[in-house]
Design a protein around this motif. Structure first.
Motif, short mmCIF file in Angstrom:
data_model
loop_
_atom_site.label_atom_id
_atom_site.label_comp_id
_atom_site.label_asym_id
_atom_site.label_seq_id
_atom_site.Cartn_x
_atom_site.Cartn_y
_atom_site.Cartn_z
N GLU A 1 3.56 5.37 -5.92
CA GLU A 1 3.31 5.38 -7.36
C GLU A 1 2.25 6.40 -7.75
O GLU A 1 2.29 6.99 -8.83
N THR A 2 1.28 6.62 -6.85
CA THR A 2 0.24 7.61 -7.11
C THR A 2 0.84 9.00 -7.24
O THR A 2 0.49 9.76 -8.15
N PHE A 3 1.76 9.34 -6.34
CA PHE A 3 2.45 10.64 -6.44
C PHE A 3 3.31 10.69 -7.70
O PHE A 3 3.32 11.70 -8.42
N TRP A 4 4.03 9.59 -7.94
CA TRP A 4 4.93 9.54 -9.09
C TRP A 4 4.16 9.77 -10.40
O TRP A 4 4.56 10.55 -11.25
N SER A 5 3.04 9.07 -10.55
CA SER A 5 2.27 9.16 -11.79
C SER A 5 1.55 10.49 -11.95
O SER A 5 1.07 10.82 -13.03
N ASN A 6 1.49 11.26 -10.86
CA ASN A 6 0.85 12.58 -10.93
C ASN A 6 1.86 13.73 -10.93
O ASN A 6 1.51 14.86 -10.59
N GLY A 7 3.11 13.39 -11.27
CA GLY A 7 4.09 14.45 -11.51
C GLY A 7 4.99 14.81 -10.36
O GLY A 7 5.86 15.68 -10.51
N ILE A 8 4.83 14.20 -9.18
CA ILE A 8 5.73 14.46 -8.05
C ILE A 8 6.65 13.25 -7.92
O ILE A 8 6.30 12.25 -7.29
N SER A 9 7.82 13.33 -8.55
CA SER A 9 8.69 12.16 -8.65
C SER A 9 9.94 12.25 -7.79
O SER A 9 10.61 11.23 -7.59
N ASN A 10 10.27 13.44 -7.30
CA ASN A 10 11.43 13.56 -6.42
C ASN A 10 11.12 12.86 -5.10
O ASN A 10 10.16 13.21 -4.42
N SER B 1 -3.13 18.72 -7.98
CA SER B 1 -4.20 17.96 -8.64
C SER B 1 -5.25 17.54 -7.61
O SER B 1 -4.92 16.84 -6.64
N PRO B 2 -6.51 17.93 -7.80
CA PRO B 2 -7.57 17.50 -6.89
C PRO B 2 -7.67 15.97 -6.80
O PRO B 2 -7.87 15.42 -5.72
N ALA B 3 -7.50 15.31 -7.95
CA ALA B 3 -7.59 13.85 -7.96
C ALA B 3 -6.47 13.22 -7.14
O ALA B 3 -6.69 12.24 -6.42
N LEU B 4 -5.25 13.78 -7.24
CA LEU B 4 -4.12 13.26 -6.47
C LEU B 4 -4.37 13.40 -4.98
O LEU B 4 -4.15 12.46 -4.21
N LEU B 5 -4.83 14.57 -4.55
CA LEU B 5 -5.07 14.79 -3.12
C LEU B 5 -6.15 13.84 -2.61
O LEU B 5 -5.98 13.19 -1.57
N ALA B 6 -7.27 13.75 -3.33
CA ALA B 6 -8.36 12.88 -2.89
C ALA B 6 -7.89 11.42 -2.81
O ALA B 6 -8.22 10.70 -1.86
N ASN B 7 -7.11 11.01 -3.81
CA ASN B 7 -6.60 9.65 -3.85
C ASN B 7 -5.65 9.40 -2.69
O ASN B 7 -5.70 8.37 -2.01
N ALA B 8 -4.72 10.36 -2.44
CA ALA B 8 -3.73 10.21 -1.37
C ALA B 8 -4.41 10.18 -0.01
O ALA B 8 -4.06 9.36 0.86
N LYS C 1 12.95 4.47 0.72
CA LYS C 1 12.84 4.77 -0.69
C LYS C 1 13.68 5.98 -1.10
O LYS C 1 13.73 6.35 -2.27
N LEU C 2 14.32 6.61 -0.12
CA LEU C 2 15.22 7.72 -0.43
C LEU C 2 16.53 7.14 -0.94
O LEU C 2 17.37 6.70 -0.17
N THR C 3 16.73 7.16 -2.23
CA THR C 3 17.90 6.49 -2.83
C THR C 3 18.91 7.46 -3.40
O THR C 3 19.89 7.05 -4.01
N ASN C 4 18.68 8.75 -3.23
CA ASN C 4 19.60 9.72 -3.82
C ASN C 4 20.54 10.31 -2.79
O ASN C 4 20.12 10.72 -1.72
N SER C 5 21.81 10.35 -3.12
CA SER C 5 22.80 10.98 -2.25
C SER C 5 22.64 12.48 -2.29
O SER C 5 22.27 13.06 -3.30
N GLY C 6 22.91 13.13 -1.17
CA GLY C 6 22.86 14.58 -1.13
C GLY C 6 24.05 15.22 -1.82
O GLY C 6 25.06 14.59 -2.10
N LYS D 1 0.83 -1.21 0.00
CA LYS D 1 0.00 0.00 0.00
C LYS D 1 0.87 1.26 0.00
O LYS D 1 0.51 2.26 -0.63
N VAL D 2 1.99 1.20 0.72
CA VAL D 2 2.93 2.32 0.67
C VAL D 2 3.47 2.48 -0.76
O VAL D 2 3.55 3.59 -1.29
N ASP D 3 3.82 1.36 -1.38
CA ASP D 3 4.33 1.40 -2.76
C ASP D 3 3.29 2.00 -3.70
O ASP D 3 3.62 2.80 -4.58
#
Length: 504
Positions: free
Chosen positions: A15-24, A122-129, A166-171, A9-11
């Protein structure tokens, strides 16, 4: 531990955020943290209201005034119109939590919200999240009710830790997420007790503090009673045990949320450039430091705190942080910290100075050389764990070395579980270390006398002292080997001739 279903469910939420343009990944964690904090505030208010009804009294110190009732999770989650939900959260709820004043728990998080940005457009993203988070936490509560040896706070902390994985990027400054099993190993080695004052001066997401908190919470006395249940220990645990410093506002928000979700309401997660001369006067304040500071880069010389340059004259962050640890510790305080290999054998004066200071002026107790793959996929740098005690009067007699070959995961970018794991052996040998017995330098663990380290310009690289056993290998005489090669070549030529005849 959370179940595989909850992880899925976390995954899916991710993915819901990722598919709605928030990928960082940092942005995703931030936005989820905001929603979790809003949900937690409403849960706390609901608990207050339930108690007030039971006692037939008004709600004491309500978090939501009458004109802010629409800012509650239980209100806006039931709005049928996603557009209206987005408007309420963006225009009312988010500004409300940014200026929230209340208990230590609320202010710890809300004070770092000044420059926070609500990225969900996105209203749909917020409601879904909102729907997914609501269901996820309901499942978490159900698991806490049915699972043995689990409670909601512990599971909530586990859930957030899974998100942080899921934080895989080095600073940009060389900081990256420390593997949790390495953190747990370090905490076990220093064995924190309920009276500690623990600090991580480069705390990031708060992993060291959370692991230390879990360790202390589960610590028992000789009769099997949890030490944390003693009232003064519980109060200290909640209000005076944990301190973290960072200058990255995003890390402060994530670290604060991590502590809150692990049930620690009064941790002091502060905005501070630990190496700066503008650093608050916090010297000699802590009994234990656990840290993995930034490994690379330099800082502007004019900004470095003068009390650090008195210990070592350098602009290199990895050396300045070691000086900082010595300044922050009380006399008798301990540290378990990660350093890059270069600190152990660097020949420049600053490197030798800091090593000499730790060995001669304090008590260097142990060094664990870790393989370079430990920090993959973030980085392939070789590192070591230093364990020392601040004494201001020396005390180093023998230093315990251990060469870790495996940590239970593959040492490539995939980091898959493997059978080989030195960590249990490290902890067991550390607890039972004995200079008289641990003298075989061909093994994984051994002691080295201080005088020998001194004679080697305070070089702390394990290969300087480890002895390699060479096995004698007997080879056939050269003429025999040559004859076998010739026979092999003849066989190949015969096969080639046969192949050539077939294709004529």
């Amino acid at each position: 531990m959370i179940t595989g279903e909850l992880k899925s469910k976390v995954d899916r939420l991710w993915e819901t955020f990722w598919s709605n343009g928030i990928s960082n990944p940092l942005s995703v964690i931030e936005q989820i943290s905001y929603l979790l904090f809003i949900k937690q505030l409403d849960d706390k208010e609901l608990a207050k209201e339930k108690k007030a009804r039971r006692l037939n009294r008004p709600v004491k110190d309500p978090l939501f005034p009458e004109d802010k009732q629409h800012c509650r999770w239980s209100h806006f989650k039931n709005l049928d119109d996603p557009e209206k939900m987005l408007e309420v959260v963006r225009e009312d709820v988010f500004p409300f939590i940014k200026q929230l004043k209340g208990s230590e728990q609320e202010s710890n998080y809300s004070r770092y919200m000044k420059d926070a940005t609500f990225l969900i457009s996105s209203p749909a993203l917020l409601a879904n999240a909102v729907e997914q988070i609501d269901q996820m936490l309901a499942d978490l509560e159900q698991q806490a009710r049915t699972a043995q040896h689990s409670n909601y706070v512990d599971l909530m902390g586990d859930l957030y830790e899974y998100m942080l994985s899921k934080l895989t990027n080095s600073g940009q400054n060389g900081q990256f997420r420390t593997p949790r099993h390495i953190i747990r190993m370090m905490v076990e080695l220093v064995d924190p007790g309920p009276g500690e004052i623990i600090c991580d001066p480069a705390c990031g997401t708060g992993g060291f503090l959370v692991s230390a908190a879990d360790y202390v919470k589960n610590k028992k006395d000789a009769e099997g009673n949890h030490l944390i249940n003693i009232p003064e220990n519980r109060e200290h645990y909640q209000q005076g045990m944990f301190y973290g410093y960072d200058f990255d506002a995003t890390m402060l928000r994530i670290g604060s949320m991590n502590m809150i979700l692990h049930g620690i309401e009064g941790s002091k997660i502060e905005s501070c450039d630990s190496l700066s001369q503008n650093r608050s006067e916090i010297s000699e304040s802590f009994s234990l430091i656990l840290a993995n500071p930034p490994f690379k880069g330099s800082v502007e010389k004019s900004t470095i705190a003068k009390d650090l340059t008195k210990i070592v004259s350098t602009t290199k962050t990895e050396l300045l942080f070691l000086a900082l640890f010595l300044r922050l510790l009380k006399v008798g305080g301990r540290a378990a910290v990660i350093v890059p290999d270069g600190v152990l054998f660097g020949s420049q004066k600053a490197y030798q100075t800091i090593r000499k200071t730790i060995v001669e002026d304090h008590k260097l107790e142990g060094l664990i050389a870790m393989p370079s793959g430990v920090f993959k996929p973030y980085a392939g740098v070789s590192t070591a764990v230093l364990i020392f005690t601040k004494t201001n009067a020396g005390g180093t007699d023998n230093v315990w070395f251990y060469q870790m070959k495996a940590d239970g995961l593959s040492l490539d970018d995939k980091r898959q579980p493997v059978e080989e794991n030195d960590i249990p052996d490290i902890v067991q040998r550390w607890k039972n270390r004995d200079p008289e017995k641990d003298s075989n330098r061909t093994g994984k663990a051994f002691f080295v006398p201080k005088d020998e380290i001194k004679d080697n310009n305070y070089d702390l690289s394990i290969n300087r002292y480890k002895e390699i056993e060479y096995e004698e290998v007997e080879y056939e005489p050269p003429k025999v080997i040559l004859r076998k090669l010739q026979d092999l070549e003849n066989d190949i030529q015969q096969d080639l001739d046969a192949l050539e005849n077939l294709i004529k």
